[in-house]
Design a protein around this motif. Structure first.
Motif, PDB file in Angstrom:
ATOM      1  N   GLY A  18       0.822  -1.213   0.000  1.00 33.50           N
ATOM      2  CA  GLY A  18       0.000   0.000   0.000  1.00 33.50           C
ATOM      3  C   GLY A  18       0.847   1.250   0.000  1.00 33.50           C
ATOM      4  N   ASN A  19       2.121   1.110  -0.280  1.00 33.63           N
ATOM      5  CA  ASN A  19       3.038   2.240  -0.286  1.00 33.63           C
ATOM      6  C   ASN A  19       3.342   2.629  -1.726  1.00 33.63           C
ATOM      7  OD1 ASN A  19       4.922   4.164   0.282  1.00 33.63           O
ATOM      8  ND2 ASN A  19       6.505   2.743   0.968  1.00 33.63           N
ATOM      9  N   THR A  20       2.394   3.272  -2.364  1.00 31.71           N
ATOM     10  CA  THR A  20       2.571   3.653  -3.758  1.00 31.71           C
ATOM     11  C   THR A  20       3.074   5.079  -3.892  1.00 31.71           C
ATOM     12  OG1 THR A  20       0.253   4.263  -3.871  1.00 31.71           O
ATOM     13  CG2 THR A  20       0.844   2.042  -4.618  1.00 31.71           C
ATOM     14  N   GLY A  21       3.376   5.735  -2.771  1.00 30.48           N
ATOM     15  CA  GLY A  21       3.905   7.093  -2.801  1.00 30.48           C
ATOM     16  C   GLY A  21       2.802   8.113  -2.630  1.00 30.48           C
ATOM     17  N   PRO A  22       3.199   9.358  -2.403  1.00 31.80           N
ATOM     18  CA  PRO A  22       2.206  10.411  -2.185  1.00 31.80           C
ATOM     19  C   PRO A  22       1.457  10.758  -3.476  1.00 31.80           C
ATOM     20  CG  PRO A  22       4.391  11.354  -2.262  1.00 31.80           C
ATOM     21  CD  PRO A  22       4.565   9.853  -2.325  1.00 31.80           C
ATOM     22  N   TRP A  23       0.258  11.267  -3.294  1.00 31.06           N
ATOM     23  CA  TRP A  23      -0.532  11.694  -4.443  1.00 31.06           C
ATOM     24  C   TRP A  23       0.099  12.942  -5.043  1.00 31.06           C
ATOM     25  CZ3 TRP A  23      -3.273  16.105  -5.770  1.00 31.06           C
ATOM     26  CH2 TRP A  23      -4.129  15.965  -6.852  1.00 31.06           C
TER      27      TRP A  23
END
Length: 106
Positions: A18-23
Motif C-alpha cells: 500500500g506504499n505507492t507514494g504520495p498523491w
C-alpha cells in the motif's frame, strides 16, 4: 527509457504494502488527445487545460484555467515539465476556492 526487471519487482512489492507514494496533481491529468491534458477533480469537473507546445525549438507546457470557450480561459503559466504544469494548475484551482488575505480576514 531503460528499466530493470528489479524495478518492476520493487514496484509490485510497494503496491502490495500500500506504499505507492504520495498523491501528485499529475494523477488528475487526463490526456484526451496527444499533447493535451485536462485537469479533472474527483467529482469529474474540469478545472484546467495543459497543452504541450514548442517555442523557439524548446518544448514545454502551457497551462490555463478551464472554460467552455477558449477565449474565456485564463493563463496560469508556461512550464518546462508536465509535472510542474500539473502542480501549478492544481494549486491555482485550490487557491481559487479561498479569499485572499489572512485566515482571520485581517
Amino acid at each position: 527509457m531503460s528499466h530493470r526487471v528489479q524495478d518492476g519487482i520493487d514496484a509490485a512489492a510497494r503496491a502490495r504494502r500500500g506504499n505507492t507514494g504520495p498523491w501528485h496533481p499529475i494523477l488528475a491529468a487526463v490526456e484526451d488527445e496527444p499533447g493535451v491534458w485536462r485537469m479533472v477533480s474527483p467529482l469529474g469537473e474540469c478545472y484546467g487545460v495543459i497543452r504541450m507546445l514548442e517555442i523557439g525549438g524548446e518544448r514545454g507546457y502551457r497551462a490555463v484555467t478551464w472554460a467552455a470557450r477558449s477565449a474565456d480561459r485564463e493563463l496560469i503559466g508556461y512550464y518546462r515539465t508536465l509535472r510542474t504544469a500539473a502542480r501549478e494548475t492544481h494549486l491555482h484551482h485550490v487557491r481559487s476556492h479561498s479569499r485572499a488575505g489572512s485566515a482571520n480576514g485581517r
